[in-house]
Design an enzyme around this catalytic site. Structure first.
Site, PDB file in Angstrom:
ATOM      1  N   HIS A   1      24.674 -42.348 -16.906  1.00 64.40           N
ATOM      2  CA  HIS A   1      25.024 -43.126 -15.720  1.00 64.40           C
ATOM      3  C   HIS A   1      23.894 -44.094 -15.369  1.00 64.40           C
ATOM      4  O   HIS A   1      23.940 -44.726 -14.320  1.00 64.40           O
ATOM      5  CB  HIS A   1      25.221 -42.214 -14.505  1.00 64.40           C
ATOM      6  CG  HIS A   1      26.450 -41.372 -14.518  1.00 64.40           C
ATOM      7  ND1 HIS A   1      27.675 -41.824 -14.935  1.00 64.40           N
ATOM      8  CD2 HIS A   1      26.634 -40.081 -14.117  1.00 64.40           C
ATOM      9  CE1 HIS A   1      28.565 -40.844 -14.800  1.00 64.40           C
ATOM     10  NE2 HIS A   1      27.965 -39.796 -14.312  1.00 64.40           N
TER      11      HIS A   1
ATOM     12  N   ASN B   1      33.654 -38.163 -18.601  1.00 63.37           N
ATOM     13  CA  ASN B   1      34.039 -36.937 -19.316  1.00 63.37           C
ATOM     14  C   ASN B   1      35.310 -37.146 -20.131  1.00 63.37           C
ATOM     15  O   ASN B   1      35.441 -36.635 -21.242  1.00 63.37           O
ATOM     16  CB  ASN B   1      34.203 -35.770 -18.343  1.00 63.37           C
ATOM     17  CG  ASN B   1      32.874 -35.306 -17.816  1.00 63.37           C
ATOM     18  OD1 ASN B   1      31.868 -35.339 -18.504  1.00 63.37           O
ATOM     19  ND2 ASN B   1      32.845 -34.889 -16.565  1.00 63.37           N
ATOM     20  N   TRP B   2      36.230 -37.890 -19.604  1.00 69.59           N
ATOM     21  CA  TRP B   2      37.464 -38.217 -20.321  1.00 69.59           C
ATOM     22  C   TRP B   2      37.140 -39.003 -21.590  1.00 69.59           C
ATOM     23  O   TRP B   2      37.621 -38.694 -22.684  1.00 69.59           O
ATOM     24  CB  TRP B   2      38.367 -39.011 -19.384  1.00 69.59           C
ATOM     25  CG  TRP B   2      39.736 -39.300 -19.866  1.00 69.59           C
ATOM     26  CD1 TRP B   2      40.425 -38.654 -20.871  1.00 69.59           C
ATOM     27  CD2 TRP B   2      40.606 -40.321 -19.385  1.00 69.59           C
ATOM     28  NE1 TRP B   2      41.667 -39.208 -21.017  1.00 69.59           N
ATOM     29  CE2 TRP B   2      41.817 -40.238 -20.122  1.00 69.59           C
ATOM     30  CE3 TRP B   2      40.495 -41.292 -18.395  1.00 69.59           C
ATOM     31  CZ2 TRP B   2      42.882 -41.080 -19.906  1.00 69.59           C
ATOM     32  CZ3 TRP B   2      41.569 -42.127 -18.178  1.00 69.59           C
ATOM     33  CH2 TRP B   2      42.748 -42.020 -18.921  1.00 69.59           C
TER      34      TRP B   2
ATOM     35  N   ARG C   1      35.708 -48.703 -13.447  1.00 72.23           N
ATOM     36  CA  ARG C   1      36.880 -48.216 -12.721  1.00 72.23           C
ATOM     37  C   ARG C   1      36.950 -48.902 -11.356  1.00 72.23           C
ATOM     38  O   ARG C   1      35.921 -49.258 -10.777  1.00 72.23           O
ATOM     39  CB  ARG C   1      36.764 -46.698 -12.532  1.00 72.23           C
ATOM     40  CG  ARG C   1      37.977 -46.050 -11.914  1.00 72.23           C
ATOM     41  CD  ARG C   1      37.763 -44.558 -11.756  1.00 72.23           C
ATOM     42  NE  ARG C   1      38.986 -43.896 -11.310  1.00 72.23           N
ATOM     43  CZ  ARG C   1      39.041 -42.615 -10.935  1.00 72.23           C
ATOM     44  NH1 ARG C   1      37.947 -41.865 -10.968  1.00 72.23           N
ATOM     45  NH2 ARG C   1      40.189 -42.103 -10.532  1.00 72.23           N
TER      46      ARG C   1
ATOM     47  N   SER D   1      37.047 -40.588  -5.332  1.00 71.35           N
ATOM     48  CA  SER D   1      36.705 -39.508  -6.258  1.00 71.35           C
ATOM     49  C   SER D   1      35.293 -38.996  -5.998  1.00 71.35           C
ATOM     50  O   SER D   1      35.041 -37.786  -5.995  1.00 71.35           O
ATOM     51  CB  SER D   1      36.835 -40.006  -7.698  1.00 71.35           C
ATOM     52  OG  SER D   1      36.527 -38.986  -8.610  1.00 71.35           O
TER      53      SER D   1
ATOM     54  N   TYR E   1      39.013 -48.273 -16.993  1.00 63.95           N
ATOM     55  CA  TYR E   1      39.590 -46.938 -16.784  1.00 63.95           C
ATOM     56  C   TYR E   1      41.100 -47.050 -16.635  1.00 63.95           C
ATOM     57  O   TYR E   1      41.860 -46.260 -17.212  1.00 63.95           O
ATOM     58  CB  TYR E   1      38.966 -46.324 -15.533  1.00 63.95           C
ATOM     59  CG  TYR E   1      39.505 -44.971 -15.140  1.00 63.95           C
ATOM     60  CD1 TYR E   1      38.854 -43.806 -15.528  1.00 63.95           C
ATOM     61  CD2 TYR E   1      40.660 -44.863 -14.367  1.00 63.95           C
ATOM     62  CE1 TYR E   1      39.337 -42.565 -15.160  1.00 63.95           C
ATOM     63  CE2 TYR E   1      41.147 -43.618 -13.994  1.00 63.95           C
ATOM     64  CZ  TYR E   1      40.481 -42.463 -14.387  1.00 63.95           C
ATOM     65  OH  TYR E   1      40.973 -41.233 -14.026  1.00 63.95           O
TER      66      TYR E   1
ATOM     67  N   LYS F   1      31.942 -40.995 -11.656  1.00 64.15           N
ATOM     68  CA  LYS F   1      33.360 -40.862 -11.297  1.00 64.15           C
ATOM     69  C   LYS F   1      34.204 -42.013 -11.838  1.00 64.15           C
ATOM     70  O   LYS F   1      35.171 -42.432 -11.234  1.00 64.15           O
ATOM     71  CB  LYS F   1      33.562 -40.722  -9.770  1.00 64.15           C
ATOM     72  CG  LYS F   1      32.667 -39.710  -9.109  1.00 64.15           C
ATOM     73  CD  LYS F   1      32.533 -38.396  -9.855  1.00 64.15           C
ATOM     74  CE  LYS F   1      33.815 -37.606  -9.967  1.00 64.15           C
ATOM     75  NZ  LYS F   1      33.667 -36.428 -10.872  1.00 64.15           N
ATOM     76  N   SER F   2      33.824 -42.480 -13.026  1.00 65.18           N
ATOM     77  CA  SER F   2      34.552 -43.582 -13.652  1.00 65.18           C
ATOM     78  C   SER F   2      35.185 -43.210 -14.986  1.00 65.18           C
ATOM     79  O   SER F   2      35.602 -44.085 -15.729  1.00 65.18           O
ATOM     80  CB  SER F   2      33.621 -44.779 -13.850  1.00 65.18           C
ATOM     81  OG  SER F   2      33.157 -45.258 -12.613  1.00 65.18           O
ATOM     82  N   GLY F   3      35.233 -41.934 -15.315  1.00 65.58           N
ATOM     83  CA  GLY F   3      35.905 -41.502 -16.533  1.00 65.58           C
ATOM     84  C   GLY F   3      35.007 -41.105 -17.681  1.00 65.58           C
ATOM     85  O   GLY F   3      35.468 -41.043 -18.826  1.00 65.58           O
TER      86      GLY F   3
END
Length: 199
Positions: free
Chosen positions: A98, A47-48, A120, A128, A183, A43-45
């Site tokens: 991860h 995929n972005w 992040r 998140s 992030y 949940k730290s970006g």
């Protein structure tokens, strides 16, 4: 928390991880000099950043990421589905992970492969993560944000302690092949209100 596979003190979601694969990745898998790894705590970006890096690799042409699932473009090394794809993939590989520092492939530490590590704000990671994990069936559903907060502080969430994960990986920041990013800086740069700076 029976929904986790515990391996060397780290909880992994059993739906996508197996102990044998994690052991093989650390001890046998060879990271090549030409590989690039996108590494984050959940949940730290990730995929972005995967989409950003894929666009950089194609010089801005979106056809690749629009026609191929992102999990194919940059497979998760530690998952049951991602690992087999990476073993046989030729050429420079884009890898996502991860994994905590002590479980990452040993071969990386003597390679020229590049790691992009995104950190992040832990408060945002916590919130998140709570909403993500409470809507999936991968792990035990946290009954409340308070419960998840307690798990998070103790490191009893997927991939373990945010504090240990980030501390260990950021110890690599002086290496030429390790790029730490924030992030929040990426978000500001996207909005045109800031620049990405090295951590």
């Amino acid at each position: 928390m029976s929904d986790y596979l515990w391996f060397e003190g780290i909880p992994f979601p059993t739906a996508v991880n197996e102990k044998e694969i994690i052991e093989e990745i650390r001890n046998i898998f060879v990271i090549r000099d030409e590989d690039t790894v996108i590494l984050t705590y959940p949940k730290s970006g990730s995929n972005w950043l995967r989409e950003i890096v894929c666009l950089i690799q194609t010089k801005g042409d979106p056809n690749w990421i629009q026609s191929v699932h992102i999990w194919e473009c940059s497979p998760w090394i530690e998952t049951k589905n991602g690992y087999p794809r990476l073993i046989n993939k030729e050429g420079p590989r884009l890898i996502t992970s991860h994994l905590p520092f002590h479980l990452f492939p040993k071969s990386f530490f003597s390679s020229k492969a590049k790691i992009i590590y995104v950190i992040r704000n832990p408060r945002d990671v916590l919130v998140s993560g709570y909403f993500f994990w409470s809507k999936t069936k991968f792990v035990k559903n946290p009954e409340s944000l308070t419960t998840y907060f307690e798990w998070f502080i103790k490191g009893n969430v997927a991939y373990g302690s945010w504090f240990e994960h980030t501390h260990a990986w950021l110890s690599m920041r002086e290496r030429d092949n390790f790029l730490p990013l924030s992030y929040e800086d990426i978000k500001k740069a996207r909005l045109g209100t800031g620049r990405i700076t090295l951590q």
